[in-house]
Design a protein around this motif. Structure first.
Motif, PDB file in Angstrom:
ATOM      1  N   PRO A 226      -0.786  10.657   2.006  1.00 38.43           N
ATOM      2  CA  PRO A 226      -0.410  12.160   1.459  1.00 38.43           C
ATOM      3  C   PRO A 226       0.363  12.629   2.488  1.00 38.43           C
ATOM      4  O   PRO A 226       1.198  13.615   1.718  1.00 38.43           O
ATOM      5  N   ASP A 227      -0.022  12.933   3.520  1.00 36.58           N
ATOM      6  CA  ASP A 227       0.480  13.807   4.465  1.00 36.58           C
ATOM      7  C   ASP A 227       1.814  13.039   5.170  1.00 36.58           C
ATOM      8  O   ASP A 227       2.212  13.584   6.242  1.00 36.58           O
ATOM      9  N   GLY A 228       2.322  11.826   4.994  1.00 37.41           N
ATOM     10  CA  GLY A 228       3.235  11.018   5.404  1.00 37.41           C
ATOM     11  C   GLY A 228       2.509  10.172   6.734  1.00 37.41           C
ATOM     12  O   GLY A 228       3.520   9.476   7.549  1.00 37.41           O
ATOM     13  N   PHE A 229       1.267  10.336   7.265  1.00 42.86           N
ATOM     14  CA  PHE A 229       0.828   9.543   8.173  1.00 42.86           C
ATOM     15  C   PHE A 229      -0.737   9.253   7.860  1.00 42.86           C
ATOM     16  O   PHE A 229      -1.259  10.236   7.644  1.00 42.86           O
ATOM     17  N   LEU A 230      -1.052   8.086   8.201  1.00 43.24           N
ATOM     18  CA  LEU A 230      -2.708   7.743   8.418  1.00 43.24           C
ATOM     19  C   LEU A 230      -2.748   6.935   9.492  1.00 43.24           C
ATOM     20  O   LEU A 230      -2.097   6.222  10.072  1.00 43.24           O
ATOM     21  N   ASP A 231      -3.974   7.480  10.351  1.00 41.73           N
ATOM     22  CA  ASP A 231      -4.298   6.472  11.544  1.00 41.73           C
ATOM     23  C   ASP A 231      -4.682   5.209  10.895  1.00 41.73           C
ATOM     24  O   ASP A 231      -5.124   4.942   9.847  1.00 41.73           O
ATOM     25  N   GLY A 232      -4.748   4.291  12.000  1.00 43.67           N
ATOM     26  CA  GLY A 232      -5.018   2.863  11.659  1.00 43.67           C
ATOM     27  C   GLY A 232      -6.160   2.483  11.032  1.00 43.67           C
ATOM     28  O   GLY A 232      -6.196   1.683  10.030  1.00 43.67           O
ATOM     29  N   VAL A 233      -7.163   3.082  11.537  1.00 43.80           N
ATOM     30  CA  VAL A 233      -8.648   2.835  10.889  1.00 43.80           C
ATOM     31  C   VAL A 233      -8.651   3.459   9.533  1.00 43.80           C
ATOM     32  O   VAL A 233      -9.269   2.509   8.585  1.00 43.80           O
ATOM     33  N   SER A 234      -8.034   4.323   8.929  1.00 44.10           N
ATOM     34  CA  SER A 234      -7.894   4.899   7.739  1.00 44.10           C
ATOM     35  C   SER A 234      -7.042   3.992   6.886  1.00 44.10           C
ATOM     36  O   SER A 234      -7.400   3.735   5.784  1.00 44.10           O
ATOM     37  N   VAL A 235      -6.080   3.597   7.463  1.00 45.41           N
ATOM     38  CA  VAL A 235      -5.271   2.750   6.863  1.00 45.41           C
ATOM     39  C   VAL A 235      -6.097   1.239   6.309  1.00 45.41           C
ATOM     40  O   VAL A 235      -6.052   1.035   5.064  1.00 45.41           O
ATOM     41  N   ALA A 236      -6.942   0.837   7.610  1.00 48.12           N
ATOM     42  CA  ALA A 236      -7.696  -0.375   7.082  1.00 48.12           C
ATOM     43  C   ALA A 236      -8.732  -0.106   5.973  1.00 48.12           C
ATOM     44  O   ALA A 236      -8.808  -1.017   5.169  1.00 48.12           O
ATOM     45  N   ASN A 237      -9.344   0.958   6.318  1.00 49.88           N
ATOM     46  CA  ASN A 237     -10.323   1.447   4.988  1.00 49.88           C
ATOM     47  C   ASN A 237      -9.636   1.495   3.684  1.00 49.88           C
ATOM     48  O   ASN A 237     -10.457   1.257   2.657  1.00 49.88           O
ATOM     49  N   SER A 238      -8.329   2.169   3.547  1.00 52.16           N
ATOM     50  CA  SER A 238      -7.736   2.347   2.634  1.00 52.16           C
ATOM     51  C   SER A 238      -7.474   1.070   1.626  1.00 52.16           C
ATOM     52  O   SER A 238      -7.136   0.765   0.431  1.00 52.16           O
TER      53      SER A 238
END
Length: 174
Positions: free
Chosen positions: A33-45
């Motif tokens: 949503p904000d144009g960027f997610l940290d890698g751990v958040s990407v893995a979780n999503s």
């Protein structure tokens, strides 16, 4: 129309190269949503184990040469180990504002595959302990999963120890 257009939007340079090389891969998309997610958040999503999801870090050595390090999202790059591997006295991360100029990719969407120039690349040895790894597909919101040998072949990467200990508490993350 929308399905065809949506598929074309996923054809980043990284995806085109992987397909041209005949490398089997899975593609994942996620919302940032904000144009960027940290890698751990990407893995979780994505519902994936953090040990399978790797981030692409671009560094510069004392010589001025750039290097690419691919490490698990929950780990930190050990710049001394990376410098030693690439035969540099010292290394540092390139400033975020230079990522696009150096690689052709945006921050958060930097893939080890298909940069403007093929830089010397190393993948952390921990990749040998998972069945496949997930890296950026070349833009924010797009990830590619493939075998380590295939990623190594397409990037010319060495497999080396590049990381320091995991940040406390991250072992328990998915």
């Amino acid at each position: 129309m929308s399905k065809k257009k949506e598929k074309l939007n996923h054809k980043t340079n990284a995806v085109r190269i992987v397909e041209a090389e005949g490398i089997p891969y899975k593609m994942y998309t996620y919302e940032a949503p904000d144009g960027f997610l940290d890698g751990v958040s990407v893995a979780n999503s994505l519902g994936q184990n953090v040990d399978m999801v790797f981030k692409t870090l671009v560094t510069v050595g004392n010589s001025g040469a750039n290097y690419v390090c691919v490490i698990p999202v929950s780990n930190e790059l050990d710049l001394k180990k990376a410098a030693r591997h690439f035969s540099e006295k010292k290394m540092e991360m390139i400033p975020a504002k230079e990522i696009t100029n150096v690689t052709g990719y945006m921050k958060g969407g930097c893939s080890p595959v298909g940069m403007k120039k093929q830089f010397p690349t190393a993948i952390d040895i921990s990749a040998e302990s998972v069945s496949s790894i997930i890296v950026s597909g070349g833009k924010v919101g797009l990830q590619m999963e493939m075998g380590l040998a295939d990623l190594q072949r397409v990037t010319g990467a060495d497999i080396v120890d590049l990381t320091s200990e995991k940040v406390k508490g991250e072992d328990s993350l998915r």
